[in-house]
Design a protein around this motif. Sequence first.
Motif, mmCIF file in Angstrom:
data_model
loop_
_atom_site.group_PDB
_atom_site.id
_atom_site.type_symbol
_atom_site.label_atom_id
_atom_site.label_comp_id
_atom_site.label_asym_id
_atom_site.label_seq_id
_atom_site.Cartn_x
_atom_site.Cartn_y
_atom_site.Cartn_z
ATOM 1 N N MET A 290 0.845 -1.190 0.000
ATOM 2 C CA MET A 290 0.000 0.000 0.000
ATOM 3 C C MET A 290 0.883 1.244 0.000
ATOM 4 N N LYS A 291 0.639 2.123 -0.927
ATOM 5 C CA LYS A 291 1.434 3.335 -1.038
ATOM 6 C C LYS A 291 0.959 4.359 -0.009
ATOM 7 N N THR A 292 1.899 5.013 0.659
ATOM 8 C CA THR A 292 1.570 6.032 1.643
ATOM 9 C C THR A 292 1.178 7.309 0.924
ATOM 10 N N GLN A 293 0.036 7.861 1.294
ATOM 11 C CA GLN A 293 -0.454 9.098 0.696
ATOM 12 C C GLN A 293 0.156 10.285 1.423
ATOM 13 N N ILE A 294 0.762 11.183 0.694
ATOM 14 C CA ILE A 294 1.286 12.419 1.269
ATOM 15 C C ILE A 294 0.254 13.513 1.008
ATOM 16 N N TYR A 295 -0.191 14.181 2.081
ATOM 17 C CA TYR A 295 -1.202 15.217 1.961
ATOM 18 C C TYR A 295 -0.526 16.579 1.872
ATOM 19 N N PRO A 296 -1.033 17.450 1.009
ATOM 20 C CA PRO A 296 -0.458 18.798 0.946
ATOM 21 C C PRO A 296 -0.783 19.542 2.233
ATOM 22 N N ASP A 297 0.157 20.287 2.715
ATOM 23 C CA ASP A 297 -0.016 21.002 3.969
ATOM 24 C C ASP A 297 0.564 22.395 3.781
ATOM 25 N N ARG A 298 -0.235 23.400 4.056
ATOM 26 C CA ARG A 298 0.231 24.764 3.847
ATOM 27 C C ARG A 298 1.278 25.176 4.880
ATOM 28 N N HIS A 299 1.482 24.361 5.901
ATOM 29 C CA HIS A 299 2.447 24.693 6.945
ATOM 30 C C HIS A 299 3.713 23.852 6.879
ATOM 31 N N VAL A 300 3.987 23.252 5.737
ATOM 32 C CA VAL A 300 5.161 22.385 5.598
ATOM 33 C C VAL A 300 6.439 23.131 5.966
ATOM 34 N N GLU A 301 6.577 24.338 5.433
ATOM 35 C CA GLU A 301 7.794 25.116 5.705
ATOM 36 C C GLU A 301 7.927 25.427 7.199
ATOM 37 N N LEU A 302 6.833 25.839 7.819
ATOM 38 C CA LEU A 302 6.860 26.130 9.262
ATOM 39 C C LEU A 302 7.237 24.893 10.064
ATOM 40 N N VAL A 303 6.675 23.757 9.697
ATOM 41 C CA VAL A 303 6.967 22.511 10.398
ATOM 42 C C VAL A 303 8.452 22.175 10.274
ATOM 43 N N GLU A 304 8.988 22.338 9.080
ATOM 44 C CA GLU A 304 10.416 22.051 8.872
ATOM 45 C C GLU A 304 11.288 22.993 9.698
ATOM 46 N N ARG A 305 10.905 24.259 9.767
ATOM 47 C CA ARG A 305 11.664 25.221 10.593
ATOM 48 C C ARG A 305 11.544 24.868 12.076
ATOM 49 N N CYS A 306 10.377 24.363 12.484
ATOM 50 C CA CYS A 306 10.199 23.939 13.882
ATOM 51 C C CYS A 306 11.095 22.743 14.192
ATOM 52 N N LYS A 307 11.216 21.840 13.238
ATOM 53 C CA LYS A 307 12.077 20.672 13.430
ATOM 54 C C LYS A 307 13.530 21.088 13.657
ATOM 55 N N LEU A 308 13.885 22.252 13.113
ATOM 56 C CA LEU A 308 15.239 22.784 13.311
ATOM 57 C C LEU A 308 15.359 23.565 14.618
ATOM 58 N N GLY A 309 14.256 23.646 15.352
ATOM 59 C CA GLY A 309 14.274 24.304 16.658
ATOM 60 C C GLY A 309 14.015 25.792 16.624
ATOM 61 N N GLU A 310 13.503 26.309 15.540
ATOM 62 C CA GLU A 310 13.261 27.741 15.411
ATOM 63 C C GLU A 310 12.019 28.148 16.213
ATOM 64 N N ARG A 311 12.231 28.943 17.240
ATOM 65 C CA ARG A 311 11.141 29.354 18.151
ATOM 66 C C ARG A 311 10.077 30.199 17.452
ATOM 67 N N LYS A 312 10.502 31.066 16.549
ATOM 68 C CA LYS A 312 9.545 31.922 15.852
ATOM 69 C C LYS A 312 8.575 31.069 15.025
ATOM 70 N N ALA A 313 9.065 30.029 14.403
ATOM 71 C CA ALA A 313 8.213 29.128 13.626
ATOM 72 C C ALA A 313 7.235 28.397 14.544
ATOM 73 N N GLN A 314 7.712 27.987 15.726
ATOM 74 C CA GLN A 314 6.826 27.336 16.691
ATOM 75 C C GLN A 314 5.696 28.284 17.094
ATOM 76 N N TYR A 315 6.043 29.544 17.337
ATOM 77 C CA TYR A 315 5.039 30.532 17.713
ATOM 78 C C TYR A 315 4.023 30.728 16.590
ATOM 79 N N GLU A 316 4.483 30.757 15.340
ATOM 80 C CA GLU A 316 3.576 30.911 14.204
ATOM 81 C C GLU A 316 2.610 29.727 14.103
#
Length: 184
Positions: free
Chosen positions: A1-27
């Motif tokens: 079964m192929k995993t479905q990837i859903y479009p997310d308008r917050h992908v960039e913010l999530v990636e910045r949060c993964k890097l520990g960016e506090r401003k992105a977490q606040y957003e």
Amino acid sequence: MKTQIYPDRHVELVERCKLGERKAQYELYKSYSKAMFNICMRILNHMGEAEDALQEAFVDAFTNLHQFRQQSTFGAWLKQIVVNKAINHMRSRKVKWVEIEEYQETMEESEDSFGFDESETVLEVERVRNMVQKLPDGYRVVLSLYLFEGYDHEEIGEVLGISETTSRTQYMRAKRKLTEMLVK
């Protein structure tokens, strides 16, 4: 079964949060906190507990962001965390769930005493919301998860640790009680 990837308008913010960016977490927090708080309030019906559950959910989400694989939107992933936190707060209250062995008997009782056509009933939103908040915890949680959060009774049973039948019964009784309260 192929995993479905859903479009997310917050992908960039999530990636910045993964890097520990506090401003992105606040957003992200600003984007989701109001909707997630409303979920907590529908389940807990107590502002202080809802605030606590919300904050704990965001801390968990940011702590475990590395586990988010974009198999759903960030909002859907966060909502699951929020619902689980709110339910855990509810469980800490020691809510007593009523186990009902015979769903059929309950449905027959319901048909005799419920007596209204939902499709023709028009209710004021604020009045209904206030009455929902006055429901007993067990009724309110099941009603909220089913009607507002889109869970089915099997999922509600799993999340709350009750049977599917109990979920259905709590939902039916919540509707009946709400109707009685609104008629008065």
